[in-house]
Structure formats: C-alpha cells, structure tokens
Design an enzyme around this catalytic site. Structure first.
Site, PDB file in Angstrom:
ATOM      1  CG  HIS A 108      33.581  48.803  39.371  1.00 45.57           C
ATOM      2  ND1 HIS A 108      34.521  48.298  40.241  1.00 45.57           N
ATOM      3  CD2 HIS A 108      32.946  49.789  40.046  1.00 45.57           C
ATOM      4  CE1 HIS A 108      34.454  48.934  41.394  1.00 45.57           C
ATOM      5  NE2 HIS A 108      33.507  49.856  41.294  1.00 45.57           N
ATOM      6  CB  CYS A 166      38.787  43.665  38.316  1.00 46.74           C
ATOM      7  SG  CYS A 166      38.988  44.769  39.726  1.00 46.74           S
TER       8      CYS A 166
END
Length: 188
Positions: A108, A166
C-alpha cells in the site's frame, strides 16, 4: 436545529477521525508483528534449500530491506487485503530470488510503500529469505493505469524484481494508477 446539525457533523468527524487513527495503528501493529515473524522465519529456517521453500498464504516469508529509506519490511505470501495489511505482499504465482523468474511484491502507498517515490535508479533493495540474501538495483520505474495487467507476466526466463503500489502517492481514495519499480539482481 443549527445546534443539532453542528453536533451531528462534529460527531461524524470525530468518529471518522477515530476510525482512521485506528486503521493506521492496526496496520502498523500488524506490520510490526509480521516483521518479527519474518525475522524468526529467516533465522530459524536458515540453510533451507530454495526447493524446500514454500510459504503459506498470509504468513511471513522474508524481509525486504530498502537501505536508502532505512526500512526493513516483512514480505507476506499473498496480496489480498488481509495480507497487505501485514506488510509487503508477494504475488503468489510469482517467483522468489534465485528461481529465475519475475518476483512481484506489492504494498500500500500509505503504509509500507509510503516513501517509494523517494527511490532513484541505482538504489538497492535486498530480499532476505531462509535460503539467502539477494541484492537488486533499481533500473527503471513506470506509471501505468490501474487496470494494466501487462506488468505481471510471470515470466521464467530471467530474474527480475518488481515492486508495485498505487499512484499518485498522496491521492485520496482509490488511486487511478500504479507505480512500478523494476530492479535487477546484482549479487547475493
């Protein structure tokens, strides 16, 4: 009526803030526990052959060290939400070091890979697993659409390390792109 609305908005804000803080604290705790587990796995199973190495989904399997960021991150087998909450997820069908294939690690952008944007070409990454330590050098980066599946080829022709997260890093909500870091092995 105004007091009721103000009280409702304040209460909602406090609840959302509390939930966010709890999520961050929970993730940091899980990552710390996974790092302890990874250190034990690496220390306890030293000398294990790469053929014997078969980590279970959701379990720590090694350590990703990023010297420039002074970061030791647990590698956890699997990339579903529960696995990524524990650390860096190893894409289950990809390879591990010294298996002559594509090693895919995901994390993440707001937890374990929060600072990956600070990495440059030439920076080193180290993977430690029970059967050894392997050093990689970043060769290039790429930004792709979130739906681009061409990055993970699972090729078994040459060893390459790929980190994915991301992007943009400070985007609020589901990010529309992915930041990809490519690295080649330089030594054991």
């Amino acid at each position: 009526m105004k007091k009721w609305l103000a009280l409702t908005v304040m209460t909602a804000g406090i609840v959302l803030l509390g939930w966010g803080i709890w999520q961050i604290a929970s993730t940091h705790l899980q990552t710390a526990q996974s790092l302890d587990e990874a250190k034990k796995v690496v220390a306890t199973d030293q000398g294990m052959s790469k053929k014997q190495f078969a980590p279970e989904i959701g379990k720590a399997s090694g350590i990703l060290t990023i010297p420039k960021l002074k970061a030791d991150l647990p590698i956890v087998e699997g990339t579903d939400a529960d696995d990524l909450a524990k650390g860096v997820g190893h894409y289950k069908d990809s390879y591990y070091p010294d298996q002559n294939g594509q090693i895919v690690l995901s994390g993440h952008r707001d937890t374990v890979f929060r600072r990956t944007g600070e990495l440059d070409i030439g920076d080193q990454l180290k993977i430690t697993v029970p059967y050894g330590e392997f050093i990689y050098e970043i060769t290039h980066t790429k930004i792709v659409d979130q739906h681009d599946t061409s990055i993970i080829t699972l090729q078994n022709e040459k060893e390459e390390l790929i980190l994915t997260t991301c992007y943009p890093f400070h985007f609020v909500g589901n990010a529309p792109e992915r930041y990809i870091i490519y690295a080649k092995r330089v030594s054991e």
